[in-house]
Write a protein that holds these residues in place. Structure first.
Motif, mmCIF file in Angstrom:
data_model
loop_
_atom_site.group_PDB
_atom_site.id
_atom_site.type_symbol
_atom_site.label_atom_id
_atom_site.label_comp_id
_atom_site.label_asym_id
_atom_site.label_seq_id
_atom_site.Cartn_x
_atom_site.Cartn_y
_atom_site.Cartn_z
ATOM 1 N N ASP A 159 9.872 0.800 1.459
ATOM 2 C CA ASP A 159 10.501 0.949 0.164
ATOM 3 C C ASP A 159 12.021 1.017 0.286
ATOM 4 O OD1 ASP A 159 8.177 0.897 -1.357
ATOM 5 O OD2 ASP A 159 7.842 3.057 -1.199
ATOM 6 N N LYS A 160 12.526 0.692 1.482
ATOM 7 C CA LYS A 160 13.966 0.687 1.711
ATOM 8 C C LYS A 160 14.449 -0.741 1.967
ATOM 9 C CE LYS A 160 13.968 5.355 3.662
ATOM 10 N NZ LYS A 160 14.283 6.202 4.850
ATOM 11 N N GLU A 161 15.438 -1.171 1.206
ATOM 12 C CA GLU A 161 15.888 -2.555 1.308
ATOM 13 C C GLU A 161 16.372 -2.889 2.715
ATOM 14 O OE1 GLU A 161 18.628 -5.809 -1.125
ATOM 15 O OE2 GLU A 161 19.006 -3.651 -1.413
ATOM 16 N N ASN A 162 17.075 -1.967 3.363
ATOM 17 C CA ASN A 162 17.585 -2.267 4.698
ATOM 18 C C ASN A 162 16.445 -2.452 5.707
ATOM 19 O OD1 ASN A 162 17.091 0.594 4.499
ATOM 20 N ND2 ASN A 162 18.233 0.887 6.398
ATOM 21 N N ARG A 163 15.358 -1.716 5.542
ATOM 22 C CA ARG A 163 14.204 -1.876 6.423
ATOM 23 C C ARG A 163 13.488 -3.192 6.142
ATOM 24 N NH1 ARG A 163 14.705 1.713 10.595
ATOM 25 N NH2 ARG A 163 14.872 3.859 9.842
ATOM 26 N N ILE A 164 13.426 -3.573 4.877
ATOM 27 C CA ILE A 164 12.809 -4.843 4.499
ATOM 28 C C ILE A 164 13.552 -5.996 5.166
ATOM 29 C CG2 ILE A 164 12.435 -6.415 2.539
ATOM 30 C CD1 ILE A 164 11.894 -3.843 0.847
ATOM 31 N N CYS A 204 0.824 -1.203 0.000
ATOM 32 C CA CYS A 204 0.000 0.000 0.000
ATOM 33 C C CYS A 204 0.863 1.261 0.000
ATOM 34 C CB CYS A 204 -0.918 0.014 1.218
ATOM 35 S SG CYS A 204 -2.000 1.455 1.314
ATOM 36 N N ALA A 205 0.558 2.179 -0.905
ATOM 37 C CA ALA A 205 1.258 3.464 -0.998
ATOM 38 C C ALA A 205 2.750 3.311 -1.271
ATOM 39 C CB ALA A 205 1.040 4.293 0.269
ATOM 40 N N SER A 206 3.127 2.199 -1.878
ATOM 41 C CA SER A 206 4.541 2.008 -2.219
ATOM 42 C C SER A 206 4.903 2.875 -3.412
ATOM 43 C CB SER A 206 4.818 0.541 -2.554
ATOM 44 O OG SER A 206 6.147 0.376 -3.021
ATOM 45 N N ALA A 207 5.971 3.636 -3.265
ATOM 46 C CA ALA A 207 6.426 4.503 -4.348
ATOM 47 C C ALA A 207 7.259 3.743 -5.373
ATOM 48 C CB ALA A 207 7.242 5.665 -3.776
ATOM 49 N N THR A 208 7.779 2.593 -4.966
ATOM 50 C CA THR A 208 8.638 1.784 -5.835
ATOM 51 C C THR A 208 8.226 0.325 -5.722
ATOM 52 O OG1 THR A 208 10.256 1.600 -4.033
ATOM 53 C CG2 THR A 208 10.595 3.367 -5.620
ATOM 54 N N CYS A 209 6.969 0.045 -6.034
ATOM 55 C CA CYS A 209 6.384 -1.251 -5.720
ATOM 56 C C CYS A 209 7.149 -2.431 -6.313
ATOM 57 C CB CYS A 209 4.924 -1.297 -6.181
ATOM 58 S SG CYS A 209 4.106 -2.871 -5.840
#
Length: 281
Positions: free
Chosen positions: A237-242, A27-32
């Motif tokens: 949308d940040k790989e480190n957070r994922i 939801c609301a992903s800028a770079t889905c």
């Protein structure tokens, strides 16, 4: 509470299928496409999208780029309320299938209760038709209160009970009565916005517990959600957070810390307007 062993841990659904307890929201992903692809590459196997997010095609592109077969991934999408009719639901599912590039969708939900009892019934009958056609494996609802589910189940033609109710759920918005009702009915609760979109992660209780365990506030909140027996679909949308968000499987919160987080509940204060399940007839 037993430790959650890994990112592929599942909960059983009423249909006999299962749902991964840890997923990735879009939801609301800028770079889905890129974000969902990172999630898949880092071990996530559950992707959550919806018509109203306008990123089903991007989610499908991430699946295609990942080179994972669909039987290795669990996908959920949702019907928006402008298609709440029997034929509209079928058309909606067909559109979702095309955008996602899939032959079947694991879980499909009615996104809101807002259009009212008649529209909800017609849309549900359409989702049942989609199940019969093999387009959808399991169906459920989102943002529904118990009265909406009870009302639906009394209607002629309803053969399938919702297997899932997706709601806003986090330490400050615990929906205790709704969660209790769902568990009594065998309905799995899926928690969206489990991290409050980052707004509450500086809470003193959460940060103190995070320091105690050597974890981040986000990991503490997600771990607490898992220990409540719900499915969680954090997004980033940040790989480190994922990567950070999945660091919740080799440890658990002690009972006293669970209770401290339980005490943060603000009742219905955290949920306002259109997403309050109790605001709609």
């Amino acid at each position: 509470m037993a430790t959650q062993h890994n990112i592929t841990t599942t909960l059983p659904l009423k249909t006999g299928a299962s749902i991964p307890q840890f997923g990735f929201g879009t939801c609301a992903s800028a770079t889905c496409t890129q974000s969902a692809l990172w999630a898949l590459q880092h071990g996530y196997i559950h992707l959550d999208t919806a018509q109203i997010y306008k990123n089903e095609a991007e989610t499908g592109e991430a699946i295609a780029q990942s080179n994972f077969s669909h039987d290795k991934i669990f996908v959920c999408s949702k019907l928006w309320e402008d298609m709440y009719s029997r034929q509209g639901a079928l058309d909606g599912v067909e559109s979702s299938l095309k955008k996602l590039g899939l032959k079947t969708i694991d879980l499909y939900l009615l996104h809101t209760p807002r259009p009212g009892p008649k529209a909800r019934l017609e849309a549900w009958l359409g989702l049942q038709d989609a199940v019969e056609k093999g387009w959808v494996k399991t169906i459920g609802v989102s943002n529904w209160a118990p009265r909406h589910i009870e009302q639906l189940m009394k209607q002629d033609g309803v053969k399938i009970m919702p297997a899932v109710n997706q709601i806003e759920f986090h330490p400050w918005q615990q929906h205790r009565e709704l969660v209790k009702y769902c568990k009594e009915k065998g309905i799995v609760v899926v928690a969206y916005s489990p991290l409050t979109q980052g707004r509450r992660l500086g809470d003193a209780t959460i940060t103190a517990i995070a320091e105690k365990y050597g974890r981040t506030p986000a990991q503490v909140v997600l771990r607490w959600c898992l220990q409540q027996g719900v499915v969680i679909i954090p997004k980033s949308d940040k790989e480190n957070r994922i990567v950070e968000n999945q660091g919740i499987f080799d440890w658990e919160l002690k009972s006293e810390d669970v209770e401290a987080i339980n005490a943060l509940d603000e009742g219905q204060k955290g949920n306002v307007g259109e997403w309050d399940p109790y605001a709609h007839e």
